[in-house]
Write an enzyme that holds these catalytic residues in place. Structure first.
Site, short mmCIF file in Angstrom:
data_model
loop_
_atom_site.label_atom_id
_atom_site.label_comp_id
_atom_site.label_asym_id
_atom_site.label_seq_id
_atom_site.Cartn_x
_atom_site.Cartn_y
_atom_site.Cartn_z
N TYR A 81 0.82 -1.21 0.00
CA TYR A 81 0.00 0.00 0.00
C TYR A 81 0.86 1.27 0.00
O TYR A 81 1.88 1.31 0.69
CB TYR A 81 -0.92 0.03 1.24
CG TYR A 81 -1.81 1.24 1.20
CD1 TYR A 81 -2.96 1.24 0.43
CD2 TYR A 81 -1.45 2.42 1.86
CE1 TYR A 81 -3.75 2.37 0.33
CE2 TYR A 81 -2.23 3.55 1.77
CZ TYR A 81 -3.38 3.52 1.00
OH TYR A 81 -4.15 4.65 0.89
N TRP A 112 1.22 5.64 -1.79
CA TRP A 112 1.00 6.58 -2.89
C TRP A 112 2.15 6.65 -3.88
O TRP A 112 1.96 7.15 -4.99
CB TRP A 112 0.76 7.98 -2.32
CG TRP A 112 -0.67 8.24 -1.99
CD1 TRP A 112 -1.46 7.49 -1.15
CD2 TRP A 112 -1.48 9.32 -2.48
NE1 TRP A 112 -2.71 8.06 -1.09
CE2 TRP A 112 -2.75 9.18 -1.89
CE3 TRP A 112 -1.24 10.38 -3.34
CZ2 TRP A 112 -3.79 10.07 -2.15
CZ3 TRP A 112 -2.27 11.26 -3.59
CH2 TRP A 112 -3.54 11.10 -3.01
#
Ligand code: MGD
Ligand code: MGD
Ligand code: MO
Length: 768
Positions: free
Chosen positions: A114, A116
């Protein structure tokens, strides 16, 4: 003077100035015509060649010497790494992947990863990793996100999957608001600083100007524990509410609508199911507790008179109810979303222009910009044959409790036995809760692999750390959802040290493992391929051939407004366009949810006491409610060593905001160092005193790099809030993060203040 080069990040599009030798970044500057450029651009130049960059492949000495296996010294501040050549690193890693695969199967590899990462359609870190792992047989994955994890699982039960997708992708726009909305009521503040970020980046920051425009004709009311949570120039009215208690206020608003005859009975009868159950609940027929404004005031500290008046104002005109993401990022975080949707249904304006329900204003910069956006080029990930997955916020549970089952979305998930975790483009020591527990969890692995640009705290827990080229060091394409331009993002400078593109790393690893990652193309050829495939696809706007596109620096994307919205079609003809729910309507009472028989979530919205709020037994010891929200001057933890982020620090660490009364009671003043403790852990922070908070509420931003270098003093000397937060799922339905808030106690720190060492690289030895 060197060249300038155009680039794109999640925090916007800007220009970098390259040093005369062509290797370094001297400055990063916003475009003069960007109406609201992000301060985070100010981190780029100072962070680019910073000593915390990973320069060479590195392997933990203990892993190198003892081989793979559990090790509770992962992340120890004095742990040593050995820098090795690429061939050695890749041979070691390929060998370890082969071992894990053959002994335990591909499900023993966790590739959820996980995070960005950075903007860019080809060098998207997760896509690259997932494609690689798929070529070697798959991996245990993760689902949902840290942003809206509770809503993503809850809302499909209430409004169906297509309307849930629309709520994010085709919301009511700022223009709709300006034109039609009399009153925008936001639970959680509309923070300008949050709109500086758009996943994938936008050509220019359009959101804040549109918001201001709307603010001229529309009344805005924000309910929050922070007064300065709203665009200063939006002229919003502030209503104080204690964190995690909004559900009580919302139920009381519904109570007033019901008792004062203001509910839209026709809407409820035509478009919803379960309104009667809600009515009986708010009237107290079910539990003997009428959910009156006076009842809500005792829970939320929001004055009953204010609630009553607000209900009347909401019923008097076109009203939009907004819930920011943060509200659902807590234990029982589903409830405020469930309740606010219910409130919007009682007002009867869902599907009308500028009315109804929204979930994202003030949370993300693309929300409400109102451009439908074309499909964008993507790097194909292939197929993952491994069925195992976790909701992403259950990472520590996965590693600590292999073989056990957890409840999720009405079913039960068995947690596979994971031996190797591979992370690229995320920082779990930023995003996850209860970092002490996360460290214990990671110690159980045989091997932890991290690709990073910088020596983040996550990299410092890894056994194999591979240095990757940053956005400024590779060619890519960038655009965000609802963007006006697909941009060429040319490499500005060569990679730092021996850093390589991840594309190259996976190509090399796949070759060693007898798999095919690259299909015979290099990354430049792939860039052209994903562009040309996009250009040829139906639905793509007119675009020139790749070479011309690259020369021009980009191509305009159409600016069509959203069409075919689910709620609008449903409102026009509910029989022809039912919602994707069992009843085809908005489920204010869900038979499905009730049928799950969960201890912490029922069939309709309810006030369920969360563990973390001022009225809980825990508050006897931990007497301040700490909000842990998004940082203004960086994206999450990215480039925290950069100049803009560092300019916000107080006493050399992350600031802690306190109300004057709370500061005085603890003998604290601006610039002091505070010791913050929760039931989970402790940190040091620099004090800022402000009357923008409600008394009893404190606030810190997320994203200070975890610094465990003085364990005899605190868990983190740099002020990373996630040493404080609790690693508990939002509920057994959604299992999302509950990092938005935590109860704490704050005292003056009297001892000698330990230095921050977070941005120093670890001890590095060499095999050369
Ligand atoms: N307490 C609390 N915790 C929270 C939140 C909260 O509100 N409160 N918010 C949560 C939310 S909403 C989110 S989205 C998460 C964010 O959590 P993350 O997305 O994990 O945070 P980032 O700091 O953006 O981490 C991205 C990492 O990728 C690295 N990186 C950048 N580009 C590349 C690349 O090209 N390749 C590779 N391999 N790496 C790259 C960066 O250096 C950085 O370390 O945090 C969550 N955590
Ligand atoms: N500059 C910048 N912008 C960002 C990010 C970043 O790192 N930097 N991260 C991006 C990401 S990944 C995401 S998911 C979004 C997140 O978007 P949000 O979740 O909306 O952002 P937060 O700042 O965490 O929270 C918004 C506000 O909600 C309020 N709040 C918190 N809890 C409660 C509550 O219980 N009740 C009420 N009424 N208010 C509450 C807080 O006062 C807080 O300021 O932001 C995005 N935008
Ligand atoms: Mo997020």
């Amino acid at each position: 003077m060197g060249r300038t080069s155009e680039t794109s990040a999640h925090w916007g599009t800007y220009r970098v100035e390259v040093s005369a030798d062509g290797r370094g970044v001297v400055a990063a500057r916003p475009y003069p015509d960007d109406p609201d450029a992000a301060p985070a651009i100010g981190n780029v130049a100072s962070a680019h060649g910073h000593r915390s960059r990973v320069a060479r492949p590195a392997v933990r000495r203990r892993w190198l010497e003892r081989g793979p296996g559990p090790d509770d010294r992962r992340g120890a501040p004095d742990d040593e790494y050995v820098e090795v050549g690429w061939d050695t690193a890749l041979d070691l890693l390929a060998g370890e992947l082969a071992r894990v695969r053959s002994m335990f199967g591909n499900r023993a590899i966790f590739g959820g990863s996980y995070g960005w990462g950075s903007a860019g359609r080809l060098h998207h870190a997760q896509s690259q990793l997932h494609r690689f792992l798929n070529t070697i047989g798959g991996y245990t994955r993760s689902v949902n996100d840290y942003s809206r994890g509770a809503s993503m699982v809850l809302l499909p039960h209430l409004i169906g999957a297509p309307a849930t997708v629309d709520l994010r992708g085709k919301p009511v726009s700022w223009r709709d608001i300006a034109e039609h909305t009399d009153l925008l009521v936001s639970f959680g503040g509309l923070r300008r600083s949050n709109t500086w970020v758009v996943p994938g980046g936008h050509a220019r920051h359009a959101g804040s100007a549109l918001a201001r425009e709307a603010g001229r004709s529309t009344e805005v009311v924000a309910l929050s524990a922070q007064r300065d949570d709203v665009f200063a120039d939006l002229g919003a009215e502030w209503i104080g509410v204690m964190p995690a208690t909004d559900t009580a206020v919302i139920l009381a608003l519904i109570h007033v609508l019901v008792t004062d005859g203001l509910a839209d009975e026709e809407f409820l009868a035509t478009y919803a199911v379960g309104a009667e159950r809600v009515r009986r609940y708010v009237l107290g027929d079910v539990d003997g507790v009428p959910k009156t404004p006076e009842w809500a005031e005792r829970i939320s500290r929001t004055p009953a008179g204010v609630i009553r008046e607000l209900a009347h104002r909401m019923a008097a005109g076109r009203t939009l109810v907004n819930v920011v993401y943060a509200l659902q990022r807590g234990e029982r975080g589903e409830q405020p979303v469930f309740a606010a949707l219910t409130l919007a249904a009682f007002l009867g304006q869902i599907g009308l222009p500028g009315g109804g329900f929204a979930h994202g204003f003030g949370s993300m910069g693309d929300y409400g910009v109102g451009i439908a956006g074309a499909p964008l080029p993507t790097f194909p990930q292939g197929r993952n044959p491994v069925p195992d997955f976790i909701p992403c916020a259950r990472i520590s549970d996965l590693l600590l409790h292999p073989g056990e089952e957890i409840p999720y979305n009405g079913g039960r998930l068995r947690l596979p036995e994971v031996r190797l975790a591979y992370w690229a483009g995320g920082n779990p020591f930023h995003h996850h809760q209860d970092l002490r527990r996360l460290r214990r969890a990671l110690s159980r692995l045989d091997t932890f692999v991290v690709h990073e640009t910088h020596w983040t705290p996550t990299a410092r827990h890894a056994d194999v750390v591979l240095p990757v080229a940053s956005t400024l060091e590779r060619d890519d394409l960038a655009a965000g959802a609802g963007d006006t331009r697909l941009r060429a993002v040319p490499r500005a400078v060569p990679p730092h040290g021996e850093a390589r593109e991840e594309f190259w790393i996976y190509t090399q690893l796949a070759e060693r493992l007898g798999a095919d990652f690259a299909e015979g193309l290099d990354s430049r050829q792939w860039l052209e391929r994903i562009y040309e495939e996009w250009r040829a696809a139906p639905g793509s706007p007119p675009a020139p051939p790749f070479d011309e596109f690259w020369r021009e620096g980009g191509v305009a994307l159409p600016r069509e407004p959203h069409s075919d919205r689910v709620f609008e079609a449903f409102r026009a003809d509910p029989a022809a366009h039912p919602l994707g729910t069992p009843s085809g309507r908005i489920e204010l009472f869900s038979v499905t949810l009730a049928g799950f028989g969960l201890p912490d979530l029922g069939g309709h919205a309810q006030w369920r006491e969360p563990a973390q709020w001022w009225g809980s037994p825990l508050a006897a010891e931990f007497d301040l409610h700490l909000l842990c929200n998004q940082p203004s001057h960086r994206l999450h933890s990215q480039l925290d060593m950069g100049a803009a982020s560092q300019s916000t620090k107080v006493a050399g660490r992350e600031p802690l905001r306190l109300h004057p009364a709370d500061a005085a009671a603890r003998g604290l003043a601006d610039g002091d160092v505070a010791l913050v403790r929760s039931a989970q852990g402790s940190l040091l922070a620099g004090v800022v005193v402000t009357d923008a908070l409600l008394p009893g509420v404190a606030q810190m931003h997320t994203g200070a790099w975890f610094d465990p270098s003085a364990p005899e003093v605190v868990d983190c000397v740099n002020g990373n809030v996630n040493v404080l937060t609790r690693d508990a799922g939002t509920s057994t339905l959604t299992q999302a993060t509950s990092g938005a808030h935590v109860l704490v106690t704050v005292t003056r720190y009297e001892g000698p203040v330990p230095p921050v060492r977070a941005y120093e690289p670890p001890r590095l030895g060499s095999d050369r």
